[in-house]
Write an enzyme that holds these catalytic residues in place. Sequence first.
Site, PDB file in Angstrom:
ATOM      1  N   THR A   1       0.719  -1.308   0.034  1.00 14.50           N
ATOM      2  CA  THR A   1       0.231  -0.324  -0.070  1.00 14.50           C
ATOM      3  C   THR A   1       0.837   1.795  -0.266  1.00 14.50           C
ATOM      4  O   THR A   1       1.946   1.100   0.706  1.00 14.50           O
ATOM      5  CB  THR A   1      -0.755  -0.320   1.181  1.00 14.50           C
ATOM      6  OG1 THR A   1      -1.550  -1.067   0.837  1.00 14.50           O
ATOM      7  CG2 THR A   1      -1.292   1.385   1.291  1.00 14.50           C
TER       8      THR A   1
ATOM      9  N   ARG B   1     -15.389  -5.105   0.019  1.00 16.87           N
ATOM     10  CA  ARG B   1     -14.796  -4.253   0.568  1.00 16.87           C
ATOM     11  C   ARG B   1     -14.207  -3.557   0.648  1.00 16.87           C
ATOM     12  O   ARG B   1     -13.592  -2.959  -0.252  1.00 16.87           O
ATOM     13  CB  ARG B   1     -13.584  -6.005   1.084  1.00 16.87           C
ATOM     14  CG  ARG B   1     -13.442  -5.909   2.624  1.00 16.87           C
ATOM     15  CD  ARG B   1     -11.855  -5.088   2.623  1.00 16.87           C
ATOM     16  NE  ARG B   1     -10.930  -4.904   3.364  1.00 16.87           N
ATOM     17  CZ  ARG B   1      -9.614  -4.504   3.687  1.00 16.87           C
ATOM     18  NH1 ARG B   1      -9.680  -3.251   2.735  1.00 16.87           N
ATOM     19  NH2 ARG B   1      -8.924  -4.056   4.928  1.00 16.87           N
ATOM     20  N   VAL B   2     -14.171  -3.043   1.618  1.00 12.33           N
ATOM     21  CA  VAL B   2     -13.527  -1.247   1.591  1.00 12.33           C
ATOM     22  C   VAL B   2     -12.926  -1.441   2.708  1.00 12.33           C
ATOM     23  O   VAL B   2     -13.120  -1.833   4.312  1.00 12.33           O
ATOM     24  CB  VAL B   2     -14.553  -0.198   1.669  1.00 12.33           C
ATOM     25  CG1 VAL B   2     -13.833   0.883   0.796  1.00 12.33           C
ATOM     26  CG2 VAL B   2     -15.292  -0.131  -0.014  1.00 12.33           C
ATOM     27  N   GLY B   3     -11.437  -0.764   2.545  1.00 13.38           N
ATOM     28  CA  GLY B   3      -9.942  -0.852   4.114  1.00 13.38           C
ATOM     29  C   GLY B   3     -10.146   0.947   4.469  1.00 13.38           C
ATOM     30  O   GLY B   3     -11.276   1.348   3.792  1.00 13.38           O
TER      31      GLY B   3
ATOM     32  N   THR C   1      -0.693   2.432   7.101  1.00 15.25           N
ATOM     33  CA  THR C   1      -1.083   1.007   6.123  1.00 15.25           C
ATOM     34  C   THR C   1      -0.560   0.033   7.541  1.00 15.25           C
ATOM     35  O   THR C   1      -0.042  -0.088   8.464  1.00 15.25           O
ATOM     36  CB  THR C   1       0.829   0.825   5.600  1.00 15.25           C
ATOM     37  OG1 THR C   1       0.471  -0.757   4.481  1.00 15.25           O
ATOM     38  CG2 THR C   1       1.938   1.510   5.865  1.00 15.25           C
TER      39      THR C   1
HETATM   40  N1  ASP Z   1      -4.557  -1.009   5.020  1.00 18.56           N
HETATM   41  C1  ASP Z   1      -4.910  -1.331   3.335  1.00 18.56           C
HETATM   42  C2  ASP Z   1      -5.834  -2.824   3.781  1.00 18.56           C
HETATM   43  O1  ASP Z   1      -6.234  -2.789   4.490  1.00 18.56           O
HETATM   44  C3  ASP Z   1      -3.618  -2.769   3.377  1.00 18.56           C
HETATM   45  C4  ASP Z   1      -2.542  -2.392   3.381  1.00 18.56           C
HETATM   46  O2  ASP Z   1      -1.604  -1.956   4.005  1.00 18.56           O
HETATM   47  O3  ASP Z   1      -1.613  -3.553   2.965  1.00 18.56           O
HETATM   48  O4  ASP Z   1      -6.707  -2.133   2.375  1.00 18.56           O
END
Ligand code: ASP
Length: 306
Positions: A175, A203-205, A226
Amino acid sequence: MRRRETAGGARVPTLIVHGGAGADPADGRDELRAGMRSAVAAGWRVLGDGGRAVDAVEAAVRALEDHPRFNAGRGAVLTATGTVELDASIMEGDRLRCGAVGAVRGIANAITLARRVMDDGRHVLIVGDGALQFARAAGMPECDPASLVTERQRGRWLDRERTAGAAGTASAAGTVGAVALDRHGTMAAATSTGGIFGKLPGRVGDSALIGSGTYADSTLGGVSCTGDGEAIIRVALARRALDYLKEADDATYAAQVAVDLLVEEGQGQGGLILLDWRGRAGYAHSTPLMPVGLMSPALPEPRLEF
Ligand code: ASP
């Protein structure tokens, strides 16, 4: 306008960029370093020339979205059904203006779409088909969704299919995010991702959520996070990191305490970068590797810290 005045007038512009907390230390570090260096350079071309923080973070993140080694834009991880769905958010800290997109397909630079949402001003977060329609109306270029799928991610997905791996649990490498302070004292932050490998479609993160993955307030600082998105959302990590910064006035300490919060209360792993309102940088991660790059007028060239 949320900005602090300083006795000396202009602020020293500063840029910090991350390439994700899930990177594998044994895998292609030179490629990561080259990608990070070019992203810091892209952001600095804007910021070092007197440009705006929000343009600099967008430029730095776009460079990493275009780089196939990072989990954003081309090179993003695949969902459980083998598609690419992108999340991104951007915020400008003078007026708390922000924009975000979630689970968007067929757009190579989700950060620029998030920027368009911010500039449009009607909404903060637009997802899925609605985000694609918004992109069309804004005249943004669309791409063939398949063009965002790299051999590397396709191979990972096929391996998972063969072994019937657990859905949505693996944290993704790569990310990307950036935080910048410009000479006017404006803070901006941006984050972009494909999310977590094998996630359920839709899915939304945290990377699409202002306050969780991204936050900027020119009177305090800016943050990009991240790691395990669900855990980051549970503790509203980006905003909480700025609360720690306010209490302690120490960027490194605030970053570390925020990551401790993610691990202990959020029950997840990850990392974050931040700048305080003066441009002092801090970062921390609970994972083995998080690529970080920095640039300011005091440095002869981008400084990579990994
Ligand atoms: N935080 C991101 C998510 O969960 C993934 C990541 O940072 O590796 O979508």
